[in-house]
Design an enzyme around this catalytic site. Structure first.
Site, PDB file in Angstrom:
ATOM      1  N   GLU B 129      84.815 109.103 -13.954  1.00  0.00           N
ATOM      2  CA  GLU B 129      84.419 108.921 -12.559  1.00  0.00           C
ATOM      3  C   GLU B 129      84.698 110.130 -11.672  1.00  0.00           C
ATOM      4  OE1 GLU B 129      86.601 106.201  -9.950  1.00  0.00           O
ATOM      5  OE2 GLU B 129      87.724 105.527 -11.700  1.00  0.00           O
ATOM      6  N   SER B 183      88.109 100.946  -3.220  1.00  0.00           N
ATOM      7  CA  SER B 183      89.088  99.851  -3.122  1.00  0.00           C
ATOM      8  C   SER B 183      90.475 100.456  -2.991  1.00  0.00           C
ATOM      9  CB  SER B 183      89.045  98.991  -4.377  1.00  0.00           C
ATOM     10  OG  SER B 183      87.727  98.697  -4.707  1.00  0.00           O
ATOM     11  N   SER B 186      91.699 107.884  -4.344  1.00  0.00           N
ATOM     12  CA  SER B 186      92.057 108.987  -5.221  1.00  0.00           C
ATOM     13  C   SER B 186      91.942 110.278  -4.432  1.00  0.00           C
ATOM     14  CB  SER B 186      91.100 109.063  -6.414  1.00  0.00           C
ATOM     15  OG  SER B 186      91.584 108.285  -7.464  1.00  0.00           O
ATOM     16  N   ARG B 198      93.457 115.666 -10.146  1.00  0.00           N
ATOM     17  CA  ARG B 198      93.777 114.529  -9.293  1.00  0.00           C
ATOM     18  C   ARG B 198      95.204 114.728  -8.810  1.00  0.00           C
ATOM     19  NH1 ARG B 198      96.089 109.343  -9.392  1.00  0.00           N
ATOM     20  NH2 ARG B 198      94.883 107.717  -8.350  1.00  0.00           N
TER      21      ARG B 198
END
Lengths: 731, 361
Positions: B129, B183, B186, B198
């Site tokens: 993703e 939701s 990140s 990340r």
């Protein structure tokens, strides 16, 4: 504070101390006179008290202040926290004092610095799934810099760099008030404590969306576990499902704790800090929040930062406000010691004891600290002061040892109380006080059985110190004074013959005899039950009998050969620091001949004795008299005293054990000045219960006779086994 | 081979991008199988699908050239809990007979892989993703938004009167901090298309806002929650610095208007009884938004990056949050950080998945 009033005040405490004074022996028959005079005198010392009251009982609190306010000069009362505004008028009216409001954060940090500096085992980390949930930290001599994360209704993150320099570096609005306010809306539960209880029963996975709810498992490319929360309250995105109060409270607790932990880690990283102390009502005494915050800090810092908590966190503001008010007395120039007799200790976190303890803490929770006469510092010879742990066994960790020692102290208690009463035959209330002492110490032992971490790490030292504090509390400042007086007198009479017999030996034999004498002297220890039984029943038990009790070589720990080699081959030591143990035979027939030998080799000697009495340990003032008498008999000692090659100092301690990180400043200065290169520690309390593993920068000798069969057994030996540990620091 | 889809299955929403070729020759039209035609017609002639699927018509990218084909890019979304119905529909429309690959990203690509296989006879091509997200952002920014700028910012964010939305040129995008608010959240530090990491994430995201609003107000849609929030007053719910100190807390340089404790006033029973659902919705929105802003700011500082791009469906029709993020970043960084936003908010992962499909072909 929001619900509790914390009161800090300073008082002078009058209590009895034992003093010794040398007689003028000129022209008297010294054969039948006692060696010196013992008198019990009144002494006034300073003590800091901290007491908590519930705000509901603010009037009681004010009455208490009124009753205790003896200094009519007092015109101002320092106050901090929200209540300083709320109760200002009431306080001023009732006490007739002006309320001087102090900044909350300034007080908090002042208080924090004070406890970090003065209370051993103030700091602890929380550990999950462990026999004892708290792991206490050794006091780092450098307390700065640190991060203080105060979780009240909001969160303040403060970086503290020096005593007076601190900076608000950030904060968050998501804090205790969010847990409470949002929690009350979600669960219709009004009280903070009840919300926490709900939370501890809930399952957050019913409300939170986890990584596995999104992925079906872990998010492997990033190494995110499936159980990680992806979205807090992510499962409650529906109007038609009911969620349990417990589950919502738990989810909320996780959300807030994780968020605070994450921010704290980010700030710690930016400011390059690794010590984070957490405080505020969200944390205070709540293992549930300590657990979630600790988890979060571990997770976000990948273990690089440790979440730390403070035993007296609830008092920081009050301590700080007090310190602000006492600035002209400059409390920071003194050293302080926690008085175990007067402090109620950390409340239990175990669910069984919890409710009882909580009610108790609401009405009765206090901390007392005694101002020590002289400032205490580290022994300059410690290899790594920040890694130094005085105590050999952590009884909070070692359940077997804990049970044994608690029982051991319980069993010895009647005898100690009896001896205390007997030490004051002329006092009419001695029996009554001895019984009160017995009761108090018994209760302390029972508390420690339930909550071993109540006063920091539980150790044999803390058990011994607590007993001394309790004895002092009931005006038994020195129950062994007469015993010590008698034994000193007897030993002095033998001194010359012991010296003569030593002098008749060849060099190598003499060295061994000196060590054996030192060890035999150490047998005379009223602190060890096995020995005190012998001494009680056989008053004529002497030096030779003691020698015969000693284990034959090879000893349990035996580096005597290396020591002998060192004496033979190496140059004389520049200066030896000796920590003496017992009065009587130990100091006079054991230590002094050894000192004499060192002096003859050209080694200077600093002889360190306790400042205050503990068991039959020789005190500094007793050592002065004893030395004077020996000097009169022995020219070596006499000239060494005159030429200041033998120096008598006090340790600053009144404990049967030895904490090398809290020693009299004068001793530390002398050790540095004289370039001390040998440290000798003798006795079970100082060399086995403490300092057995202490690493020093110079050579050291640790000697003791194990006078406790359980301990001997544990170390793989028998009673009266010998520890002779000669250590040379690795280059 | 058509059809060209990109799918991003998130925790709450499924994002679907569909490329509708507009340069189909008569010959091609002739050869186009019935199933494919029916799918194309179904998607392009409707703006709503079933009771929950929606096509964001205003986001449609017109006359786009992709792999040498001209066409329009459509943006469709529906709730993740309708995923089984979607797979069912795919099966009814004989999607598997088209022998195309379906590229999907997001956690659901893993979670529903089995369902796609068994119910829809479809083999998913699963994509990471974050790779897709970055690919999508860079692509859409480069093609622009029908002649307008994809990226924008708020000028004078600290001044409610003079605050305005202005285009931002993201030609030299690196380094940038990419904050994806779905939701959960990140946060990525992007140094080039291939080089990114990340930095962190937080569970306090769009799902938290919506979830808490459902519990606190009984609302049932994100739109409803935002609508309520727009009419609420969070200062009734939150405890501000001035509520505690009577004004600014000068010792720490905190302005009186700053929130000291989110929901802090709700500790009091009287105040709990006097707030409206709208106030609660607004406070929830402010709490979550400020927190994301705060974490993003700390990450930007730690990574030494001064441009922060916020994406994700939490920002859809959510001007309150965007302006607050712009404001908070500017204020607390003393003008050092700039908050940037993108028009296609939550669709970048799906776009990235579509691009992967074309790359692999």
């Amino acid at each position: 504070g929001g619900s509790l009033t914390k009161l800090a005040y300073y008082s002078t405490v009058q209590h009895k101390v034992a003093r010794v004074r040398s007689f003028d022996h000129s022209g008297k028959d010294i054969e039948n006179e006692p060696l010196y005079e013992i008198s019990v005198q009144e002494e006034i010392t300073a003590r800091l008290h901290f007491i908590k009251f519930e705000n509901t009982y603010i009037e009681t609190c004010l009455d208490f202040i009124k009753d205790h306010l003896v200094n009519t000069e007092t015109k101002v009362i320092k106050a901090t926290g929200g209540g300083a505004y709320k109760f200002k008028d009431l306080i001023e009216k009732k006490l007739g004092l002006k309320v001087d409001k102090e900044d909350v954060m300034t007080c908090l940090i002042k208080g924090c610095n004070f406890v970090l500096r003065n209370i051993p085992h103030e700091v602890f980390a929380y550990q999950k799934d462990s026999d004892t949930e708290f792991r206490f930290q050794t006091n780092d001599p450098n307390i700065f810099p640190y991060l203080l994360v105060n979780i009240g209704s909001g969160v303040s993150i403060v970086k503290v760099e020096t005593e007076d320099k601190f900076e608000w570096i950030g904060g968050s609005s998501i804090g205790g008030g969010t847990f409470w306010g949002l929690g009350a809306l979600l669960t219709k539960t009004k009280k903070f404590d009840e919300l926490l209880q709900l939370a501890s029963k809930g399952q957050h996975t019913n409300v939170d969306m986890l990584v596995k709810d999104v992925y079906g498992g872990a998010y492997q490319t990033l190494g995110l576990s499936g159980n990680l929360i992806a979205s807090s309250f992510g499962k409650s995105t529906t109007a038609d499902k009911e969620f349990s109060k417990e589950d919502m409270a738990k989810s909320l607790l996780h959300m807030i704790s994780n968020d605070i932990g994450q921010l704290a880690c980010l700030y710690a990283k930016i400011h390059n800090l690794d010590k984070i102390y957490f405080g505020g009502f969200f944390i205070r005494g709540h293992p549930v929040t300590m657990r979630t915050i600790t988890y979060s800090i571990n997770f976000f810092s990948k273990g690089e930062v440790q979440a730390l908590f403070l035993r007296h966190e609830g008092y920081l503001g009050a301590i700080g406000a007090f310190l602000k008010g006492a600035e002209q007395d400059n409390p920071n120039q003194y050293s302080w010691g926690e008085n175990y007799a007067g402090s109620s200790g950390l409340m239990s976190t175990s669910p069984d004891v919890y409710p009882m303890q909580r009610t108790r803490s609401g009405t009765f929770d206090m901390l007392e600290m005694d101002r020590l006469e002289r400032p205490l510092v580290n022994l300059p010879l410690l290899k790594d002061p920040s890694a130094y742990i005085p105590d050999t066994v952590d009884l909070t960790d070692d359940a077997m040892a804990r049970k044994y020692w608690l029982t051991c102290f319980e069993e010895a208690l009647d005898g100690v109380a009896k001896r205390a009463a007997a030490s004051q035959p002329d006092s009419i209330d001695a029996l009554e006080r001895a019984e009160k002492f017995r009761q108090k110490y018994w209760n302390k032992l029972q508390t420690l059985r339930q909550q071993p971490f109540a006063y920091g790490t539980l150790t044999v030292r803390s058990l011994l110190d607590t007993r001394e504090h309790c004895l002092n509390e009931f005006n038994f400042p020195d129950p062994y004074s007469k015993v010590k007086q008698k034994e000193n007198g007897i030993a002095l009479k033998c001194f010359q013959s012991v010296i003569e017999s030593l002098d008749s030996l060849g060099w190598e034999e003499r060295q061994f005899a000196l060590v054996k004498g030192l060890l035999a002297g150490n047998v005379f220890d009223w602190g060890a039950k096995a020995v005190s039984d012998v001494l009680e029943s056989e008053p004529q038990f002497g030096f030779e009998e003691a020698k015969s009790k000693l284990q034959e070589r090879p000893w349990l720990e035996d580096s005597y050969s290396q020591w002998l080699e060192r004496l033979k081959e190496g140059p004389p030591h520049k200066c030896a620091l000796i920590f003496a143990d017992n009065s009587g035979i130990d100091i006079i027939l054991g230590v002094f001949p050894f000192v004499r030998e060192l002096l003859s080799r050209g080694t200077e000697v600093i002889l360190a004795c306790n400042s205050g009495p503990a068991l039959n340990d020789v005190t500094y003032s007793e050592s002065l008299i004893v030395t004077e008498r020996i000097a009169a008999m022995d020219p070596v000692i006499q000239s060494a005293l005159r030429e200041e090659k033998l120096l008598l100092v006090q340790t600053g301690s009144s404990s049967p054990c030895l904490d090398l990180s809290r020693l009299d400043k004068g001793l530390a200065v002398l050790v540095r000045e004289r370039k001390t290169d040998l440290v000798i520690i003798e006795g079970m309390g100082r060399a086995i219960h403490t300092n057995y593993y202490a690493a020093l920068k110079c050579e050291s000798l640790k000697l003791a006779v194990i006078k406790n069969s359980w301990l001997a057994d544990r170390l793989g030996g028998k009673i009266f086994s010998v520890i002779f540990k000669y250590e040379v620091p690795c280059k | 081979v058509f059809p060209w889809f990109g799918l991003d299955i998130g925790g709450t929403l499924v994002k679907l991008v569909y490329f509708e070729p507009k340069d189909i020759t008569a010959e091609e039209e002739e050869e186009e199988v019935e199933n494919l035609k029916s799918i194309r017609k179904y998607l392009t002639s409707n703006v709503a699908y079933g009771s929950t699927g929606i096509r964001d018509v205003h986001l449609e990218l017109k006359d786009l050239t992709l792999c040498g084909r001209k066409g329009n890019l459509h943006f469709i979304r529906f709730p993740t809990h309708d995923m089984p119905a979607f797979i069912q529909m795919g099966s009814e429309k004989h999607f598997s007979s088209l022998h195309t690959t379906l590229c999907a990203t997001g956690g659901g690509a893993y979670k529903f892989e089995q369902d796609f296989r068994t119910m829809g006879d479809l083999q998913l091509c699963k994509l990471d993703e974050l790779d897709c997200l970055i690919k999508g952002v860079l692509y859409i920014d480069s093609v622009g938004f029908n002649g307008h700028s994809e990226c924008y910012y708020f000028e004078n964010p600290t001044d409610a009167e003079r605050c305005q939305k202005l285009p931002f040129n993201l030609e030299n995008p690196y380094p940038l901090l990419l904050v994806n608010i779905g939701s959960g959240v990140s946060i990525l530090a992007v140094y080039s298309e291939e080089n990114y990491k990340r930095v962190t994430g937080t569970s306090l995201g769009g799902g938290t806002f919506f979830g808490l609003c459902c519990l606190l107000t009984g609302c049932s849609t994100f739109e409803e929650a935002l609508e309520m929030a727009s009419h609420g007053d969070s200062t009734k719910v939150d405890k501000l610095v001035r509520d505690i100190y009577g004004g600014d807390y000068e010792r720490f340089g905190l302005p009186g208007w700053a929130v000291a404790s989110s929901f802090g006033n709700m500790m009091s029973k009287e105040k709990r009884e006097s707030v409206s659902k709208e106030d609660l919705a607004k406070a929830t929105l402010i709490t979550i938004t400020n927190n994301i802003g705060s974490i993003a700011r700390m990450c930007a500082l730690n990574e030494n990056i001064n441009r922060v791009v916020f994406v994700g469906n939490f920002l859809r029709i959510n001007t309150i949050s965007m302006r607050l993020l712009a404001y908070a970043l500017d204020y607390w960084s003393k003008g050092q950080l700039k908050a940037l936003f993108l028009e296609h908010e939550g669709y970048f992962g799906a776009v990235g998945a579509l691009l992967e499909l074309l790359d692999s072909a």
